[in-house]
Design an enzyme around this catalytic site. Structure first.
Site, PDB file in Angstrom:
ATOM      1  N   HIS A 122       3.597   6.771  -0.390  1.00 23.66           N
ATOM      2  CA  HIS A 122       2.274   6.853  -0.935  1.00 23.66           C
ATOM      3  C   HIS A 122       1.889   5.527  -1.618  1.00 23.66           C
ATOM      4  O   HIS A 122       1.539   5.241  -2.784  1.00 23.66           O
ATOM      5  CB  HIS A 122       2.316   7.899  -1.771  1.00 23.66           C
ATOM      6  N   ASN A 155       1.879  20.164   8.271  1.00 19.23           N
ATOM      7  CA  ASN A 155       1.034  20.272   6.925  1.00 19.23           C
ATOM      8  C   ASN A 155      -0.267  19.382   6.964  1.00 19.23           C
ATOM      9  O   ASN A 155      -1.163  19.782   6.269  1.00 19.23           O
ATOM     10  CB  ASN A 155       1.820  19.909   5.683  1.00 19.23           C
ATOM     11  N   ASP A 160       1.715   8.134  -6.611  1.00 16.99           N
ATOM     12  CA  ASP A 160       0.537   7.978  -5.586  1.00 16.99           C
ATOM     13  C   ASP A 160      -0.171   6.648  -6.421  1.00 16.99           C
ATOM     14  O   ASP A 160      -1.240   6.799  -6.220  1.00 16.99           O
ATOM     15  CB  ASP A 160      -0.173   8.999  -5.550  1.00 16.99           C
ATOM     16  N   ARG A 204       8.587   9.982 -10.702  1.00 20.41           N
ATOM     17  CA  ARG A 204       8.381   9.229  -9.506  1.00 20.41           C
ATOM     18  C   ARG A 204       7.770   7.929 -10.129  1.00 20.41           C
ATOM     19  O   ARG A 204       6.753   7.883 -11.237  1.00 20.41           O
ATOM     20  CB  ARG A 204       7.418   9.678  -8.477  1.00 20.41           C
ATOM     21  N   GLU A 217       0.378  11.419   5.480  1.00 19.32           N
ATOM     22  CA  GLU A 217      -0.468  11.557   4.219  1.00 19.32           C
ATOM     23  C   GLU A 217      -0.430  10.080   3.678  1.00 19.32           C
ATOM     24  O   GLU A 217       0.150   9.230   4.072  1.00 19.32           O
ATOM     25  CB  GLU A 217      -0.079  12.670   3.440  1.00 19.32           C
TER      26      GLU A 217
END
Length: 315
Positions: free
Chosen positions: A258, A157, A14, A292, A194
């Site tokens: 993200h 979600n 992120d 990640r 998101e």
């Protein structure tokens, strides 16, 4: 000339990189332990890789924001630094683990790695449901809040919402939904919209976002509105039906998403910052896998002024 990319920073997710008027780049991201907010500072993008991380806030041992600190973003708004982040309550308050709400901390120092951080409390959207991934941007003098949140009446979600801000830690008015998971590529594993990020260029306001589960299905989409449109009107926004960035099986870069946008050292070239994995053999829930990594690549443009994201493996 195209070249294969390698990660800039390992085991961070992120990512958010901002280039400030002081000539420095600032970096923050989710750490694998999900227990703190760290910042890095460097004169160049490449310098962030070796910059010393500074922990500026740690979660308390218990309480409403004591678990799973996710997706911090650093913004300089109205003369002060703010970090917006999501965190979950301790199990003694909520039995379910994923009950995130959004929060803000503030630092009035010129350098956000110095001085103290003040906890400003929750950023209340008026909807008491799971929410996360807040970002802010200013358009025509108005500060906006943009985030992901669950609507109990909508399957999935999380959806994307926007609202004007009264202060850098308070929204003003009713949240407006801009996008919900509806295409196949947005609903693989989980139905998710998101991680929004804003880019203003070529007479348009672009919102990139991420969708689907956080494994190799994770991918990025795009919304856009004209620069002079009312950003609080859903009809002002166009949503692309296909992803703009997705797994590159050929070169082994999986689940890109993200993202944030920043500028290169030349002050004009737009850089795309995102996380991705370099393997798919994840043991257990992908959320707890630390691998990640942060990638940075140039964003290109077509003749109509629309962004070209390319592949996550190639600059």
């Amino acid at each position: 000339m195209e070249q294969l990319l390698t990660p800039l920073i390992a085991q961070r997710a992120d990512p958010h990189i901002v280039r400030h008027s002081d000539g420095h780049y600032y970096f923050t991201a989710s750490v694998p332990q999900y227990d703190r907010i760290e910042l890095r500072r460097a004169k160049t993008i490449a310098g962030l890789a070796d910059a010393m991380p500074v922990d500026v806030w740690r979660k308390p041992d218990s309480g409403p924001h004591s678990e799973l600190v996710w997706a911090p973003e650093l913004h300089f708004n109205q003369g002060a630094w703010y970090v917006y982040f999501a965190a979950a309550p301790s199990r003694e308050i909520k039995f379910e683990l994923f009950q995130h709400r959004m929060y803000a901390i503030r630092n009035t120092s010129a350098n956000p790695l110095d001085g103290g951080w003040e906890f400003m409390g929750p950023v209340d959207t008026g909807i008491d449901t799971f929410c996360l991934d807040a970002t802010t941007f200013t358009h025509k003098g108005q500060l906006y809040y943009l985030w992901a949140q669950k609507d109990k009446a909508i399957a999935g979600n999380s959806n994307l919402y926007i609202a004007p801000m009264k202060t850098p830690w308070q929204i003003d008015g009713k949240p407006i939904m801009l996008s919900k998971p509806e295409f196949d590529w947005e609903t693989r594993g989980f139905s998710v919209n998101e991680g929004p990020s804003v880019l203003q260029r070529n007479g348009k306001v672009f919102i990139s976002y991420s969708a689907s589960a956080t494994d190799e299905n994770y991918a990025m989409g795009l919304l856009w509105a004209d620069d002079d449109a009312d950003l609080l009107e859903p009809v002002s926004w166009t949503k692309l039906a296909r992803p703009v960035l997705q797994t590159c099986y050929e070169h082994g870069v999986y689940g890109p998403g993200h993202n944030s946008f920043t500028r290169a050292e030349d002050g004009d070239t737009v850089l795309l910052v995102y996380h991705a994995r370099t393997y798919t053999e994840i043991v257990g829930d992908p959320l707890w896998n630390p691998d990640r990594h942060i990638f940075v690549k140039r964003l290109r443009w077509d003749e109509q002024g629309m962004p070209l994201f390319g592949r996550p493996s190639i600059d």
